[in-house]
Design an enzyme around this catalytic site. Sequence first.
Site, PDB file in Angstrom:
ATOM      1  N   HIS A  81     117.649  37.495  -9.779  1.00 38.27           N
ATOM      2  CA  HIS A  81     117.837  38.951  -9.847  1.00 38.27           C
ATOM      3  C   HIS A  81     116.706  39.695  -9.150  1.00 38.27           C
ATOM      4  O   HIS A  81     116.796  40.896  -8.930  1.00 38.27           O
ATOM      5  CB  HIS A  81     117.936  39.404 -11.307  1.00 38.27           C
ATOM      6  CG  HIS A  81     119.091  38.754 -12.007  1.00 38.27           C
ATOM      7  ND1 HIS A  81     118.947  37.602 -12.740  1.00 38.27           N
ATOM      8  CD2 HIS A  81     120.395  39.077 -12.043  1.00 38.27           C
ATOM      9  CE1 HIS A  81     120.123  37.245 -13.211  1.00 38.27           C
ATOM     10  NE2 HIS A  81     121.021  38.115 -12.807  1.00 38.27           N
ATOM     11  N   ARG A 100     126.159  49.000  -8.306  1.00 32.76           N
ATOM     12  CA  ARG A 100     127.096  47.906  -8.023  1.00 32.76           C
ATOM     13  C   ARG A 100     128.427  48.142  -8.726  1.00 32.76           C
ATOM     14  O   ARG A 100     128.464  48.421  -9.929  1.00 32.76           O
ATOM     15  CB  ARG A 100     126.523  46.566  -8.500  1.00 32.76           C
ATOM     16  CG  ARG A 100     125.237  46.198  -7.819  1.00 32.76           C
ATOM     17  CD  ARG A 100     125.492  45.762  -6.390  1.00 32.76           C
ATOM     18  NE  ARG A 100     124.255  45.319  -5.750  1.00 32.76           N
ATOM     19  CZ  ARG A 100     124.199  44.760  -4.564  1.00 32.76           C
ATOM     20  NH1 ARG A 100     125.301  44.573  -3.859  1.00 32.76           N
ATOM     21  NH2 ARG A 100     123.055  44.389  -4.060  1.00 32.76           N
ATOM     22  N   CYS A 101     129.490  48.001  -7.971  1.00 33.39           N
ATOM     23  CA  CYS A 101     130.812  48.315  -8.501  1.00 33.39           C
ATOM     24  C   CYS A 101     131.763  47.132  -8.309  1.00 33.39           C
ATOM     25  O   CYS A 101     131.517  46.264  -7.468  1.00 33.39           O
ATOM     26  CB  CYS A 101     131.387  49.515  -7.772  1.00 33.39           C
ATOM     27  SG  CYS A 101     130.321  50.951  -7.880  1.00 33.39           S
ATOM     28  N   GLU A 123     122.016  30.088 -16.754  1.00 29.36           N
ATOM     29  CA  GLU A 123     120.849  30.956 -16.558  1.00 29.36           C
ATOM     30  C   GLU A 123     119.799  30.617 -17.607  1.00 29.36           C
ATOM     31  O   GLU A 123     120.094  30.547 -18.798  1.00 29.36           O
ATOM     32  CB  GLU A 123     121.278  32.418 -16.714  1.00 29.36           C
ATOM     33  CG  GLU A 123     120.137  33.381 -16.582  1.00 29.36           C
ATOM     34  CD  GLU A 123     120.602  34.842 -16.616  1.00 29.36           C
ATOM     35  OE1 GLU A 123     121.686  35.144 -16.086  1.00 29.36           O
ATOM     36  OE2 GLU A 123     119.870  35.654 -17.166  1.00 29.36           O
TER      37      GLU A 123
HETATM   38  C1  LIG Z   1     128.845  38.467 -11.213  1.00 28.63           C
HETATM   39  N1  LIG Z   1     129.240  39.788 -11.578  1.00 28.63           N
HETATM   40  C2  LIG Z   1     130.525  40.196 -11.399  1.00 28.63           C
HETATM   41  C3  LIG Z   1     131.122  40.935 -12.424  1.00 28.63           C
HETATM   42  N2  LIG Z   1     132.381  41.367 -12.296  1.00 28.63           N
HETATM   43  C4  LIG Z   1     133.070  41.041 -11.190  1.00 28.63           C
HETATM   44  N3  LIG Z   1     134.331  41.444 -11.075  1.00 28.63           N
HETATM   45  N4  LIG Z   1     132.522  40.327 -10.190  1.00 28.63           N
HETATM   46  C5  LIG Z   1     131.254  39.885 -10.250  1.00 28.63           C
HETATM   47  O1  LIG Z   1     130.791  39.232  -9.307  1.00 28.63           O
HETATM   48  N5  LIG Z   1     130.440  41.218 -13.531  1.00 28.63           N
HETATM   49  C6  LIG Z   1     129.146  40.715 -13.767  1.00 28.63           C
HETATM   50  C7  LIG Z   1     128.419  40.548 -12.506  1.00 28.63           C
HETATM   51  C8  LIG Z   1     128.110  41.885 -11.922  1.00 28.63           C
HETATM   52  N6  LIG Z   1     127.468  41.723 -10.698  1.00 28.63           N
HETATM   53  C9  LIG Z   1     127.822  42.318  -9.544  1.00 28.63           C
HETATM   54  C10 LIG Z   1     127.016  42.032  -8.458  1.00 28.63           C
HETATM   55  C11 LIG Z   1     127.299  42.611  -7.242  1.00 28.63           C
HETATM   56  C12 LIG Z   1     128.371  43.462  -7.129  1.00 28.63           C
HETATM   57  C13 LIG Z   1     128.582  44.059  -5.816  1.00 28.63           C
HETATM   58  O2  LIG Z   1     127.794  43.855  -4.936  1.00 28.63           O
HETATM   59  N7  LIG Z   1     129.622  44.855  -5.597  1.00 28.63           N
HETATM   60  C14 LIG Z   1     129.826  45.447  -4.294  1.00 28.63           C
HETATM   61  C15 LIG Z   1     131.286  45.412  -3.934  1.00 28.63           C
HETATM   62  C16 LIG Z   1     131.770  44.016  -3.728  1.00 28.63           C
HETATM   63  C17 LIG Z   1     133.112  44.055  -3.057  1.00 28.63           C
HETATM   64  O3  LIG Z   1     134.130  44.179  -3.714  1.00 28.63           O
HETATM   65  N8  LIG Z   1     133.112  44.015  -1.764  1.00 28.63           N
HETATM   66  C18 LIG Z   1     134.292  44.179  -0.952  1.00 28.63           C
HETATM   67  C19 LIG Z   1     134.366  45.595  -0.388  1.00 28.63           C
HETATM   68  C20 LIG Z   1     133.074  45.915   0.290  1.00 28.63           C
HETATM   69  C21 LIG Z   1     132.966  47.376   0.729  1.00 28.63           C
HETATM   70  O4  LIG Z   1     132.593  48.241  -0.034  1.00 28.63           O
HETATM   71  N9  LIG Z   1     133.234  47.577   1.991  1.00 28.63           N
HETATM   72  C22 LIG Z   1     132.971  48.824   2.593  1.00 28.63           C
HETATM   73  C23 LIG Z   1     132.859  48.601   4.103  1.00 28.63           C
HETATM   74  C24 LIG Z   1     131.829  47.539   4.444  1.00 28.63           C
HETATM   75  C25 LIG Z   1     130.420  47.995   4.200  1.00 28.63           C
HETATM   76  O5  LIG Z   1     130.017  48.990   4.788  1.00 28.63           O
HETATM   77  O6  LIG Z   1     129.678  47.288   3.434  1.00 28.63           O
HETATM   78  C26 LIG Z   1     134.144  49.752   2.297  1.00 28.63           C
HETATM   79  O7  LIG Z   1     135.251  49.285   1.997  1.00 28.63           O
HETATM   80  O8  LIG Z   1     133.897  50.952   2.305  1.00 28.63           O
HETATM   81  C27 LIG Z   1     134.260  43.187   0.193  1.00 28.63           C
HETATM   82  O9  LIG Z   1     133.255  42.477   0.364  1.00 28.63           O
HETATM   83  O10 LIG Z   1     135.268  43.097   0.873  1.00 28.63           O
HETATM   84  C28 LIG Z   1     129.317  46.863  -4.286  1.00 28.63           C
HETATM   85  O11 LIG Z   1     129.144  47.366  -3.160  1.00 28.63           O
HETATM   86  O12 LIG Z   1     129.113  47.477  -5.345  1.00 28.63           O
HETATM   87  C29 LIG Z   1     129.188  43.741  -8.193  1.00 28.63           C
HETATM   88  C30 LIG Z   1     128.913  43.164  -9.440  1.00 28.63           C
END
Ligand SMILES: CN1c2c(nc(N)[nH]c2=O)NC[C@@H]1CNc1ccc(C(=O)N[C@@H](CCC(=O)N[C@@H](CCC(=O)N[C@@H](CCC(=O)O)C(=O)O)C(=O)O)C(=O)O)cc1
Length: 755
Positions: A698, A519-520, A669
């Site tokens: 989770h 996750r990023c 939590e």
């Molecule tokens: C609650 N948490 C968070 C933290 N920090 C944050 N800045 N935000 C948070 O929510 N820290 C503590 C926790 C950590 N938890 C998590 C939980 C889940 C993720 C996660 O799922 N990250 C996603 C990326 C999320 C995102 O930015 N999505 C964008 C872009 C999506 C994407 O990659 N799109 C693709 C194309 C579509 C596809 O095929 O899915 C692309 O661009 O290539 C969006 O929704 O627009 C992850 O994938 O890692 C992070 C922290």
Amino acid sequence: MADTPNTFTATVLGFPRIGPNRELKRAIEGYWAGRIDPVALQNTARDLRIAQLTAAKTAGLDSVPVGTFSYYDQMLDTAVLLGALPDRVAGIIDELQRYFAAARGNAEVEPLEMTKWFDTNYHYLVPEISAQTAFRLDETKLVAELREAAELGIPARPVVIGPITFLKLAKGTGDSDPMARLDDLLPLYEQLLTVLARVGAEWVQIDEPVLVTDLSESDLASVRSVYQRFTAVAERPAILVATYFGSPGPALAELAATDVEGVALDFVAGTTVDDVAALPALTGKLVVAGVVDGRNIWRTDLDQALATASTLLGSSRSVAVATSCSLLHVPYTLDAEPDIEPALRSWLAFGAEKITEVTTLATALHTGTDAVATDIAAARAARQARHNDSRLRNGTVRARLEALAPGADRRAPADERRSLQQAGLGLPTLPTTTIGSYPQTTQIRVARAELRKGAIDRAEYQRRMRAEIADVIELQEGLGLDVLVHGEPERNDMVQYFAEQLDGFLATQHGWVQSYGTRCVRPPILFGDVARPHPMTVDWISYAQSLTDKPVKGMLTGPVTILAWSFVRDDQPLGDTARQVGLAIRDETVDLQRAGIRIIQVDEPALRELLPLRDADKPAYLEWSVGAFRLATSGVSDSTQIHTHLCYSEFGEVIGAIAGLDADVTSIEAARSHMEVLDDLNAVGFHLGVGPGVYDIHSPRVPSVDEIVASLRAALAAVPADRLWVNPDCGLKTRATDEVIESLRNMVEAAAALR
Ligand SMILES: CN1c2c(nc(N)[nH]c2=O)NC[C@@H]1CNc1ccc(C(=O)N[C@@H](CCC(=O)N[C@@H](CCC(=O)N[C@@H](CCC(=O)O)C(=O)O)C(=O)O)C(=O)O)cc1
Ligand SMILES: N[C@@H](CCS)C(=O)O
Ligand SMILES: [Zn+2]
């Protein structure tokens, strides 16, 4: 060990590993889903490592860290290295499957717990250590990576997490204190040192970031005895003990008193040249000077960094220039961001640019500034331009903050607010709600990707998001929840979404940083004064509210969390920036209220995360962080119910601050810690509404009605029914829709059974 090891001049403490285009994320998720086999995964990983090693060598690093690559997390890797995985995964024969089972669980086994890595937004897996843990060295991964680098002619320096940090961050199972096992662990490290020397390592980096926290006398004594003991190993590399995220304080004297050959110190986060000068015993050691910030993205002040390194050279045998910590915490390269406006771009340095800064500084330090005069002048000009840029200051925001009356962050007494709110909302006892997000389906993310690429227009995007909101409202009405949410489909991330709409922030396209496992996140860059040019959430929430008679919660992220998950400006105190963000959120709450929204939740999951690592610094932080939240939430009338939400942490040290937030309802939590947080809240006289999470989001497991009833009974032993809310532990964005429906159905049934 030779008396005088070959030293080096330019290095970093570690690398990111997700891949410049998140290749590792995609490969691992592909492997989990059965789309690719383990060999394909290993090939992707190897290609990423090789590209990184080669780039580092080409850029001029003369010592390159190896072993900071990981399929999930470096603490988990250390548990594997030391044979310290829990017994419950021991029966899984396949190594990779065992590793991922420990990381994320499977149908049979619970994963290790996950928690924040010091005060960063990276999460590590918490090793479980008992009196019975049978440590056994398994150096396979580290040695393979070392050989891989050697074959490429890379001057490799293996990196391991040290025994003190490993045990201090571990969780004792049963009654045992992990530190009681220190003596059992040391022979493994001694054995490892010899193995690494035989594979050709001249240096080993042993990471001990825990030394920047407050340690007991006995832990400090262990620092000296452990590292002196390591130096007695007959065949070993030179030892570099790395500390980061702060100053090692008294632990530095303990290290200095040993015969370790080097120490890596973080001069960005608190260590000073005077700390080094005060310890003559450091004179004979290599000081790896962390003068390039590994955690933030600002272009380095090369003049200042060079001054620090030069002064150190006066009091140490040798000095290498380095990043302050691993580059894990910053994006790979600015090259991936062609759209950042050139002026702003010239203020920044991501991972690759930081490596160049390190080599520039090393050249200046050891060869003289002439060879890099142009680079130093360019950095100086960019810094000056940043300092003078008019976007850094917003007179209106500053004047508004100045003009706020002293009581502007106070609301009426909580009991008065409670009667007003209850009269307006008419909620049943044990009201049920959720934390905000519903599953972020591929469909939602693809819609956003299509919008970005121009394949759909904003109107079509809005239509699709509204359809998602309508589905989520219908689902919640069907389930019989009392306070509804809109589901947050329009948010890419709970911080980035707001940053994209606020002045003073810059969002990146590809600035991905690992948060945990695969996750990023893309932390936005907060470069100037923050202001809200227009409402950010009102249309979406109003639309959701228009579909139901039940109250829909407005959903905002709080100022502390926005700062914690952004790259923050370094030219003013964080508390000042927090007030600006607080003011923007306050404006949003007022607009939501004006649009008829009666409940507003302001999430602060990162309140604990930003807590300083040393006790002495904590009160000042709690003062400004609580103040910024109160500023954000006190602009509304007393009949508007303010909720907050906290998760991802042990709350012990911030429990008083949670009461200080003065939110009408706090969802927190609690499921994994069996409601213990409620007793802690009672101990500080907390008397407001509270929603301890009744099930853990989770895990994909669906909690039964009986289980939730049991959780609620435990909660009712600590909190009277008229203050208790019923909700999950956190948002549902990472869960699958079917699990969510079943879990919430059981939660609503459990609440009804108890009413
Ligand atoms: C609650 N948490 C968070 C933290 N920090 C944050 N800045 N935000 C948070 O929510 N820290 C503590 C926790 C950590 N938890 C998590 C939980 C889940 C993720 C996660 O799922 N990250 C996603 C990326 C999320 C995102 O930015 N999505 C964008 C872009 C999506 C994407 O990659 N799109 C693709 C194309 C579509 C596809 O095929 O899915 C692309 O661009 O290539 C969006 O929704 O627009 C992850 O994938 O890692 C992070 C922290
Ligand atoms: N409102 C957010 C909080 C996450 S900590 C969510 O529900 O995802
Ligand atoms: Zn949460």
